[in-house]
Design a protein around this motif. Structure first.
Motif, PDB file in Angstrom:
ATOM      1  N   GLY A  33       0.803  -1.218   0.000  1.00 18.83           N
ATOM      2  CA  GLY A  33       0.000   0.000   0.000  1.00 18.83           C
ATOM      3  C   GLY A  33       0.833   1.264   0.000  1.00 18.83           C
ATOM      4  O   GLY A  33       1.876   1.359  -0.654  1.00 18.83           O
ATOM      5  N   GLU A  34       0.346   2.253   0.736  1.00 15.21           N
ATOM      6  CA  GLU A  34       0.963   3.576   0.783  1.00 15.21           C
ATOM      7  C   GLU A  34       2.423   3.515   1.263  1.00 15.21           C
ATOM      8  O   GLU A  34       3.289   4.219   0.723  1.00 15.21           O
ATOM      9  N   LEU A  97      14.098   0.427   9.509  1.00 17.49           N
ATOM     10  CA  LEU A  97      13.449   1.739   9.494  1.00 17.49           C
ATOM     11  C   LEU A  97      14.305   2.774  10.225  1.00 17.49           C
ATOM     12  O   LEU A  97      14.445   3.908   9.760  1.00 17.49           O
ATOM     13  N   GLU A  98      14.900   2.371  11.338  1.00 13.47           N
ATOM     14  CA  GLU A  98      15.752   3.296  12.075  1.00 13.47           C
ATOM     15  C   GLU A  98      17.029   3.615  11.304  1.00 13.47           C
ATOM     16  O   GLU A  98      17.474   4.757  11.272  1.00 13.47           O
ATOM     17  N   LEU A  99      17.616   2.604  10.658  1.00  8.29           N
ATOM     18  CA  LEU A  99      18.806   2.839   9.843  1.00  8.29           C
ATOM     19  C   LEU A  99      18.500   3.836   8.733  1.00  8.29           C
ATOM     20  O   LEU A  99      19.263   4.775   8.492  1.00  8.29           O
ATOM     21  N   THR A 138      10.515  15.629   4.891  1.00  3.05           N
ATOM     22  CA  THR A 138       9.267  14.888   4.679  1.00  3.05           C
ATOM     23  C   THR A 138       9.527  13.389   4.747  1.00  3.05           C
ATOM     24  O   THR A 138       8.747  12.637   5.347  1.00  3.05           O
ATOM     25  N   GLN A 139      10.622  12.940   4.136  1.00  5.05           N
ATOM     26  CA  GLN A 139      10.980  11.520   4.198  1.00  5.05           C
ATOM     27  C   GLN A 139      11.180  11.075   5.641  1.00  5.05           C
ATOM     28  O   GLN A 139      10.695  10.011   6.044  1.00  5.05           O
ATOM     29  N   GLU A 140      11.887  11.894   6.404  1.00  9.70           N
ATOM     30  CA  GLU A 140      12.141  11.543   7.802  1.00  9.70           C
ATOM     31  C   GLU A 140      10.830  11.432   8.588  1.00  9.70           C
ATOM     32  O   GLU A 140      10.623  10.461   9.329  1.00  9.70           O
ATOM     33  N   ARG A 141       9.956  12.400   8.427  1.00 10.46           N
ATOM     34  CA  ARG A 141       8.665  12.360   9.136  1.00 10.46           C
ATOM     35  C   ARG A 141       7.871  11.113   8.756  1.00 10.46           C
ATOM     36  O   ARG A 141       7.277  10.454   9.613  1.00 10.46           O
ATOM     37  N   THR A 142       7.863  10.785   7.462  1.00  6.69           N
ATOM     38  CA  THR A 142       7.101   9.624   7.015  1.00  6.69           C
ATOM     39  C   THR A 142       7.713   8.339   7.550  1.00  6.69           C
ATOM     40  O   THR A 142       6.994   7.442   8.004  1.00  6.69           O
ATOM     41  N   ILE A 146       5.888   5.547   9.835  1.00  8.10           N
ATOM     42  CA  ILE A 146       5.854   4.117   9.499  1.00  8.10           C
ATOM     43  C   ILE A 146       6.427   3.312  10.664  1.00  8.10           C
ATOM     44  O   ILE A 146       5.899   2.260  11.039  1.00  8.10           O
ATOM     45  N   ARG A 147       7.517   3.807  11.249  1.00  6.52           N
ATOM     46  CA  ARG A 147       8.143   3.139  12.389  1.00  6.52           C
ATOM     47  C   ARG A 147       7.161   3.039  13.560  1.00  6.52           C
ATOM     48  O   ARG A 147       7.002   1.974  14.160  1.00  6.52           O
ATOM     49  N   ALA A 148       6.497   4.136  13.879  1.00  5.19           N
ATOM     50  CA  ALA A 148       5.543   4.133  14.993  1.00  5.19           C
ATOM     51  C   ALA A 148       4.395   3.169  14.718  1.00  5.19           C
ATOM     52  O   ALA A 148       3.983   2.409  15.607  1.00  5.19           O
TER      53      ALA A 148
END
Length: 160
Positions: A33-34, A97-99, A138-142, A146-148
């Motif tokens: 998906g998204e 995701l953290e990396l 924006t990438q970092e926020r997204t 996703i991580r959360a």
């Protein structure tokens, strides 16, 4: 910053981009998906940024460091190998995701550095550093969203 120091710095970011690309690719295969679309879009963005960095190296009369490129490739491949061959724990989705988020933070620092370089060196005046920095933010926020979401789903699975 002299050209040799700048070339080394840009090559370091190229190596990091290689790891980031492979990590984003691996993550995209784990989502749908998204979130999958976002991660595949990150792969495209990373490729564009690698091309930009290579162009900047050409601008200062330097080449891409094959050694650093190789190190970046090996770093990116190791995560995939660890996932495919049971030689220890594979990186978890959370670790990947953290990396990737840490890599994006580093990329934001890169764009900030290039903004300062561009203010003093007309060879770099045409770089869209503000746009690149905004995209990275924006990438970092997204990625953090996703991580959360991933953590929340994992906790729900444990509790259920």
């Amino acid at each position: 910053m002299d050209d040799a120091v700048l070339a080394n710095y840009l090559n370091d970011h190229l190596a990091g981009a290689e790891v980031g690309f492979r990590t984003a690719e691996r993550l995209a295969d784990r989502f749908d998906g998204e979130d999958e679309r976002f991660l595949r879009g990150m792969c495209t963005a990373i490729n564009e940024e690698r091309d930009l960095l290579r162009g900047l190296l050409e601008t200062i009369g330097s080449d891409e460091s094959m050694l650093k490129r190789g190190v970046g490739a090996v770093g990116g491949i190791l995560g995939s190998v660890r996932e495919a061959i049971p030689i220890g724990d594979a990186p978890t989705v959370l670790e990947d995701l953290e990396l990737l988020a840490i890599g994006v933070w580093g990329k934001r620092l890169l764009w900030g550095t290039l903004s300062r370089v561009a203010a003093r060196d007309e060879r770099f005046a045409d770089i869209a550093v503000d746009w690149l920095a905004a995209r990275a933010e924006t990438q970092e926020r997204t990625l953090l969203r996703i991580r959360a979401d991933h953590i929340d789903r994992s906790l729900t699975d444990v509790v259920a």
